[in-house]
Write a protein that holds these residues in place. Structure first.
Motif, PDB file in Angstrom:
ATOM      1  N   MET A  98       8.523   8.503   4.024  1.00 34.14           N
ATOM      2  CA  MET A  98       7.689   8.544   2.812  1.00 34.14           C
ATOM      3  C   MET A  98       7.501   7.151   2.232  1.00 34.14           C
ATOM      4  O   MET A  98       6.410   6.808   1.775  1.00 34.14           O
ATOM      5  N   ARG A  99       8.551   6.333   2.237  1.00 34.56           N
ATOM      6  CA  ARG A  99       8.429   4.956   1.734  1.00 34.56           C
ATOM      7  C   ARG A  99       7.414   4.176   2.558  1.00 34.56           C
ATOM      8  O   ARG A  99       6.581   3.454   2.015  1.00 34.56           O
ATOM      9  N   PHE A 100       7.493   4.310   3.886  1.00 33.37           N
ATOM     10  CA  PHE A 100       6.566   3.603   4.766  1.00 33.37           C
ATOM     11  C   PHE A 100       5.122   4.054   4.527  1.00 33.37           C
ATOM     12  O   PHE A 100       4.211   3.226   4.410  1.00 33.37           O
ATOM     13  N   ILE A 101       4.901   5.345   4.454  1.00 33.27           N
ATOM     14  CA  ILE A 101       3.547   5.864   4.243  1.00 33.27           C
ATOM     15  C   ILE A 101       3.004   5.420   2.887  1.00 33.27           C
ATOM     16  O   ILE A 101       1.839   5.033   2.762  1.00 33.27           O
ATOM     17  N   ALA A 102       3.842   5.451   1.863  1.00 28.75           N
ATOM     18  CA  ALA A 102       3.416   4.988   0.534  1.00 28.75           C
ATOM     19  C   ALA A 102       3.025   3.518   0.574  1.00 28.75           C
ATOM     20  O   ALA A 102       1.998   3.125   0.005  1.00 28.75           O
ATOM     21  N   PHE A 103       3.804   2.694   1.269  1.00 29.44           N
ATOM     22  CA  PHE A 103       3.467   1.276   1.411  1.00 29.44           C
ATOM     23  C   PHE A 103       2.157   1.105   2.159  1.00 29.44           C
ATOM     24  O   PHE A 103       1.277   0.340   1.737  1.00 29.44           O
ATOM     25  N   ALA A 104       2.000   1.806   3.284  1.00 28.47           N
ATOM     26  CA  ALA A 104       0.798   1.660   4.108  1.00 28.47           C
ATOM     27  C   ALA A 104      -0.461   2.004   3.315  1.00 28.47           C
ATOM     28  O   ALA A 104      -1.440   1.253   3.325  1.00 28.47           O
ATOM     29  N   TYR A 105      -0.450   3.122   2.609  1.00 33.82           N
ATOM     30  CA  TYR A 105      -1.623   3.526   1.839  1.00 33.82           C
ATOM     31  C   TYR A 105      -1.867   2.613   0.639  1.00 33.82           C
ATOM     32  O   TYR A 105      -3.002   2.243   0.356  1.00 33.82           O
ATOM     33  N   THR A 106      -0.803   2.245  -0.062  1.00 36.33           N
ATOM     34  CA  THR A 106      -0.965   1.367  -1.219  1.00 36.33           C
ATOM     35  C   THR A 106      -1.526   0.018  -0.797  1.00 36.33           C
ATOM     36  O   THR A 106      -2.475  -0.492  -1.395  1.00 36.33           O
ATOM     37  N   TYR A 107      -0.961  -0.585   0.247  1.00 36.90           N
ATOM     38  CA  TYR A 107      -1.440  -1.877   0.724  1.00 36.90           C
ATOM     39  C   TYR A 107      -2.880  -1.775   1.199  1.00 36.90           C
ATOM     40  O   TYR A 107      -3.715  -2.633   0.910  1.00 36.90           O
ATOM     41  N   HIS A 108      -3.190  -0.709   1.933  1.00 32.48           N
ATOM     42  CA  HIS A 108      -4.550  -0.507   2.443  1.00 32.48           C
ATOM     43  C   HIS A 108      -5.566  -0.452   1.305  1.00 32.48           C
ATOM     44  O   HIS A 108      -6.589  -1.133   1.344  1.00 32.48           O
TER      45      HIS A 108
END
Length: 120
Positions: A98-108
């Protein structure tokens, strides 16, 4: 797996990383290369840094309901990295994903919005 990952993590994380790489190669800027390294290190650290046990459970049902659209991506990644069937909200690997997915979407999205405001 392809139908789950193409519109989500491949589009959001891999393509964002490739655009950063292309920009770094095109401009030959040291800061662009540092940006790419920081992007990769943040993603890796969010997956592999340990989860503190006091934050290991997401019990807020409203949060779980709002995260429901990402639950299939999480469960697929959990099954890919782990042999046992862990739940998304109560396992260490579930929190790490979940942390990784949150980072990926936020950065994107931050990257996309900054580009559209600069390019107009």
């Amino acid at each position: 797996m392809f139908s789950i990952f193409l519109p989500s993590l491949i589009h959001v994380f891999i393509f964002t990383g490739l655009f950063i790489l292309i920009g770094a190669l095109k401009t030959k800027s040291l800061w662009a290369k540092i940006s790419l390294v920081a992007f990769i290190l943040c993603a890796i650290s969010l997956i592999f840094l340990p989860v503190h046990s006091e934050f290991n459970f997401i019990t807020n049902l409203k949060l779980q309901e709002n995260y429901h659209s990402f639950e299939k991506i999480n469960q697929t990644l959990i099954n890919f990295f782990s042999d046992n069937s862990n739940t998304v909200f109560t396992s260490t690997i579930g929190i790490q994903i979940m942390r990784f997915i949150a980072f990926a979407y936020t950065y994107h999205y931050l990257n996309w919005f900054s580009k559209t405001s600069i390019i107009q």
